[in-house]
Design an enzyme around this catalytic site. Structure first.
Site, PDB file in Angstrom:
ATOM      1  N   GLU A 185       1.036  -1.115   0.398  1.00  0.00           N
ATOM      2  CA  GLU A 185       0.471  -0.169  -0.233  1.00  0.00           C
ATOM      3  C   GLU A 185       0.757   1.434   0.544  1.00  0.00           C
ATOM      4  O   GLU A 185       1.392   1.380   1.509  1.00  0.00           O
ATOM      5  CB  GLU A 185      -1.145   0.302   1.091  1.00  0.00           C
ATOM      6  CG  GLU A 185      -1.931  -1.412   1.350  1.00  0.00           C
ATOM      7  CD  GLU A 185      -2.436  -1.120   0.162  1.00  0.00           C
ATOM      8  OE1 GLU A 185      -2.940  -0.340  -0.409  1.00  0.00           O
ATOM      9  OE2 GLU A 185      -3.485  -2.179   0.319  1.00  0.00           O
ATOM     10  N   CYS A 205      -2.052   9.843   2.543  1.00  0.00           N
ATOM     11  CA  CYS A 205      -2.322   8.791   1.360  1.00  0.00           C
ATOM     12  C   CYS A 205      -3.477   8.961  -0.022  1.00  0.00           C
ATOM     13  O   CYS A 205      -2.580   8.907  -0.740  1.00  0.00           O
ATOM     14  CB  CYS A 205      -1.548   7.035   1.210  1.00  0.00           C
ATOM     15  SG  CYS A 205      -3.178   6.431   2.492  1.00  0.00           S
TER      16      CYS A 205
HETATM   17  P1  NAD Z   1       8.393   4.958   4.264  1.00  0.00           P
HETATM   18  O1  NAD Z   1       8.572   4.062   2.664  1.00  0.00           O
HETATM   19  O2  NAD Z   1      10.091   5.992   4.186  1.00  0.00           O
HETATM   20  O3  NAD Z   1       8.760   4.201   6.165  1.00  0.00           O
HETATM   21  C1  NAD Z   1       7.669   3.125   5.944  1.00  0.00           C
HETATM   22  C2  NAD Z   1       8.078   1.761   7.141  1.00  0.00           C
HETATM   23  O4  NAD Z   1       9.140   1.047   6.198  1.00  0.00           O
HETATM   24  C3  NAD Z   1       9.065   2.411   8.353  1.00  0.00           C
HETATM   25  O5  NAD Z   1       8.129   2.071   9.154  1.00  0.00           O
HETATM   26  C4  NAD Z   1      10.022   2.566   7.628  1.00  0.00           C
HETATM   27  O6  NAD Z   1      10.918   2.410   9.093  1.00  0.00           O
HETATM   28  C5  NAD Z   1      10.244   1.111   7.229  1.00  0.00           C
HETATM   29  N1  NAD Z   1      11.431   0.877   6.028  1.00  0.00           N
HETATM   30  C6  NAD Z   1      12.211   1.849   5.644  1.00  0.00           C
HETATM   31  N2  NAD Z   1      13.342   1.456   5.252  1.00  0.00           N
HETATM   32  C7  NAD Z   1      13.313  -0.078   5.117  1.00  0.00           C
HETATM   33  C8  NAD Z   1      13.456  -0.994   4.512  1.00  0.00           C
HETATM   34  N3  NAD Z   1      14.365  -1.047   3.637  1.00  0.00           N
HETATM   35  N4  NAD Z   1      13.209  -2.395   4.346  1.00  0.00           N
HETATM   36  C9  NAD Z   1      11.307  -2.434   5.059  1.00  0.00           C
HETATM   37  N5  NAD Z   1      10.682  -1.840   5.993  1.00  0.00           N
HETATM   38  C10 NAD Z   1      11.631  -0.132   5.826  1.00  0.00           C
HETATM   39  O7  NAD Z   1       7.408   6.320   4.350  1.00  0.00           O
HETATM   40  P2  NAD Z   1       6.840   6.723   5.053  1.00  0.00           P
HETATM   41  O8  NAD Z   1       7.413   7.909   5.010  1.00  0.00           O
HETATM   42  O9  NAD Z   1       6.734   6.600   6.845  1.00  0.00           O
HETATM   43  O10 NAD Z   1       5.114   7.187   4.358  1.00  0.00           O
HETATM   44  C11 NAD Z   1       4.762   8.095   3.666  1.00  0.00           C
HETATM   45  C12 NAD Z   1       4.905   6.944   3.221  1.00  0.00           C
HETATM   46  O11 NAD Z   1       3.711   6.322   3.426  1.00  0.00           O
HETATM   47  C13 NAD Z   1       3.964   8.533   1.572  1.00  0.00           C
HETATM   48  O12 NAD Z   1       4.602   7.702   0.198  1.00  0.00           O
HETATM   49  C14 NAD Z   1       2.792   7.593   1.897  1.00  0.00           C
HETATM   50  O13 NAD Z   1       1.840   7.988   0.558  1.00  0.00           O
HETATM   51  C15 NAD Z   1       2.321   6.221   1.896  1.00  0.00           C
HETATM   52  N6  NAD Z   1       1.713   5.751   2.810  1.00  0.00           N
HETATM   53  C16 NAD Z   1       0.814   5.141   2.770  1.00  0.00           C
HETATM   54  C17 NAD Z   1      -0.672   4.521   2.573  1.00  0.00           C
HETATM   55  C18 NAD Z   1      -1.855   4.040   1.740  1.00  0.00           C
HETATM   56  O14 NAD Z   1      -2.305   2.405   2.436  1.00  0.00           O
HETATM   57  N7  NAD Z   1      -1.336   2.838   0.437  1.00  0.00           N
HETATM   58  C19 NAD Z   1      -0.913   4.979   3.738  1.00  0.00           C
HETATM   59  C20 NAD Z   1      -0.244   4.874   4.425  1.00  0.00           C
HETATM   60  C21 NAD Z   1       1.178   6.261   3.796  1.00  0.00           C
END
Ligand code: NAD
Length: 612
Positions: free
Chosen positions: A330, A364
């Protein structure tokens, strides 16, 4: 208020102690850990046995759930971070926790980072807890969710204050995005969850009419979830609700930007699990940065839900392929609202504002692009400009504000300011905001609510997810032009169409490459928890929520059996080993009998089958 709640809590504890003493039980309720001094009582009637500390007793109508003292609105911080970021420059083994608007230190200020070994241990413990949990029936699972619902509805404010401190959001943004959607999810699961997971009988087809066919929805085991920071309560509870209702355990990697709140919310879940005598390890959080998330992907969980950015989503999918762990992705969005000239104008204006500035744009499914028909474009811009200019940004704890802070602080504010400035250089007009500014602590980490008009699809800001308080307005010549602009991005999460002409709105909606679309609305598909949630293209794949999301927490096992006892499948003699010369002719006749179009061919086939 804190004093009042504390006094209430103390009197409740004293009363509990006296009941315990009367029952001849050791009445010592363990003192709460230092950071969790504020007790909140969930009013829940008629739940029978009740657990406080380690003692079981009956007849109580309140559950004491320790919440952090910072959950009270009149909490007065004394320590502030100068360089607000979760990373501690002096210690890579901790995550720093701080209020995203004031930069006040939250809790002890540092939470340990979980190593890959910690993550594996959490998953192993979850596996043990799940085996027992999987034995529970749906009514027992509903009982836990009802308790959760009661607690949430009685403590909405505390839940929102915690989210507000950790992410910088306003209480109203919390009420919408944290509480309302979570309550609706619980409510939907209570009402429809069992039906979604009940064994389902399917048609067998003519050739197998002597058999029955069914699908069973069996718990997967241990689910993993990696979640972002934008809605720390809902992102966490949303995953927990579905996973445990389907009979699974779950290990969640919380975002490094929302560690403090996630752990506070986990206490709610753990106290409820304690109350029912369920092993706490059923629901666990692992804290850390990217590597902790990566360790969870490779930990052997039975399925992983990743909610985050497309860039990290790709890394997760790659790593998951090592064990062939199934993943739900997602990811981000660049949602467009197409506003036709025949819309309900005032309604569209208000929805556009809420859709853009909810959670300071860190949503999002936030509206990242308003695509406005040229017939109503100038009026829309003239109406929006004073409204965006009047938005009040400030510390959510100081009272009524429209926009709070950027959760990631300067890292995201700088990126957004650059995108806005580049758009202006490329010909867009900035009618409000446009720059980051210094908040209370003098650190440039806050983005002013911004209105950018005359944006065109070739500008960077029209292509990249902003994830901030920027309203971007684009002009469309006609419906076809609006659809072309809307589909000109790599993302495909949600969308909206505003028109009083429903046939026209549906026609436009049908042409949008997105996983979800709301006609004359924004984001409400998520409040309809019966619907699956998810996107296409770089917004990810597969779904959570709805029947599909809940079934996605299960192994879908197909089972056949005999429809009539004693009537079994027997291999006909020409096909028994060693296969006879007539074997192929027999198969051919079988196919003709069931699938040939001509009646004469079927009759011949039946004759052959009887004589071969
Ligand atoms: P991000 O992708 O930077 O981080 C998300 C999570 O992934 C965090 O917990 C982070 O620590 C972890 N992470 C980072 N590197 C990783 C790796 N290599 N392997 C596994 N996990 C890892 O995103 P963010 O800045 O926390 O959130 C913002 C993003 O999330 C935006 O793009 C937003 O649109 C999206 N989002 C999507 C939805 C949806 O349902 N589609 C909902 C909310 C947010």
């Amino acid at each position: 208020m804190a004093a009042f709640v504390q006094a209430q809590a103390e009197s409740a504890v004293a009363q509990a102690n006296s009941w315990l003493a009367a029952a001849g039980v050791d009445a010592s309720i363990p003192a709460p850990p230092e950071q969790f001094g504020l007790y909140a009582g969930a009013v829940v009637a008629g739940y029978g046995l009740y657990r406080a500390g380690n003692a079981l007793f009956s007849g109580r109508d309140e559950l004491l759930i320790p919440l952090p003292v910072e959950a009270s609105e009149d909490w007065k911080p004394t320590q502030f971070l100068k360089d607000a970021a979760p990373q501690d420059p002096l210690n890579a083994n901790v995550i720093r926790t701080y209020d995203k608007f004031t930069h006040a230190v939250l809790g002890s200020g540092a939470v340990p980072v979980c190593s890959p070994a910690d993550v594996r241990e959490a998953v192993a413990k979850a596996r043990v807890a799940q085996r027992q949990w999987a034995q529970t029936n749906f009514e027992e699972r509903r009982e836990v969710l009802r308790y959760m619902q009661d607690y949430i509805t009685a403590h909405q404010r505390e839940i929102c204050v915690i989210a507000s401190r950790d992410t910088g959001k306003t209480l109203v943004d919390g009420a919408f995005g944290e509480v309302l959607v979570t309550c609706e999810k619980i409510s939907w699961t209570l009402q429809h969850g069992e039906q979604a997971l009940r064994t389902e009988y399917r048609k067998t087809g003519m050739i197998m009419s002597h058999k029955t066919a069914r699908v069973e929805y069996i718990p997967l085991g241990v689910m993993g979830a990696i979640i972002p920071w934008n809605y720390p309560f809902h992102n966490l509870f949303g995953q927990i609700i579905s996973a445990i209702f389907a009979g699974n355990a779950i290990v969640v990697k919380a975002s490094e930007y929302a560690t403090w709140s996630s752990l506070a919310y986990l206490r709610i879940v753990h106290t409820i699990l304690d109350h029912f005598g369920i092993d706490r390890n059923l629901v666990q959080i692992v804290t850390g940065f990217g590597p902790t998330g990566a360790a969870l992907v490779e930990s052997g969980v039975d399925k992983l839900v990743f909610i985050g950015s497309p860039g990290v989503g790709k890394l997760v999918m790659k790593a998951a392929s090592n064990n062939l762990t199934p993943v739900v992705l997602e990811l981000g969005g660049k949602d467009a609202a197409i506003i036709c000239e025949d819309c309900d104008f005032d309604q569209a204006v208000n929805l556009a504002l809420r859709g853009t500035f909810q959670n300071c744009g860190q949503n999002c499914i936030g509206l990242e692009r308003l695509i406005v028909h040229e017939g109503v474009y100038d009026k829309m811009v003239a109406t929006l400009a004073p409204k965006v200019q009047a938005l009040v940004q400030g510390c959510p704890a100081d009272g009524d504000v429209d926009c709070g802070a950027m959760t990631m602080g300067v890292a995201s504010a700088q990126k957004i300011e650059e995108l806005v400035q580049r758009a202006v250089a490329q010909g867009a007009r900035c009618l409000a905001g446009g720059m980051m500014h210094q908040g209370q602590q003098g650190v440039a980490g806050y983005m002013t609510p911004t209105l950018l008009v005359d944006v065109t699809p070739d500008m960077d800001i029209a292509q990249h997810e902003v994830f901030g308080p920027v309203m971007t307005v684009m002009k469309a010549r006609d419906d076809a032009d609006a659809v072309r602009i809307a589909n000109s991005v790599e993302y495909g999460l949600g969308s909206s169409v505003f028109s009083r002409n429903y046939a026209r709105a549906e026609r436009i909606a049908n042409q949008l490459t997105t996983g979800m679309c709301n006609i004359n609305d924004f984001g409400v598909n998520y409040l309809c928890q019966a619907l699956p949630f998810g996107g296409v293209n770089i917004s990810g794949f597969d779904r959570f929520a709805g029947v599909e999301g809940l079934r996605g927490c299960c192994l879908m096992r197909s089972i056949t059996s005999d429809r009539f006892p004693g009537v079994r499948t027997n291999i006909p003699p020409p096909l028994q080993y060693p296969v006879k010369a007539a074997g192929f002719a027999f198969c051919e006749s079988l196919v003709n009998l069931f699938y040939a179009d001509s009646l004469w061919t079927k009759v011949k086939a039946a004759f052959n089958l009887a004589t071969l």
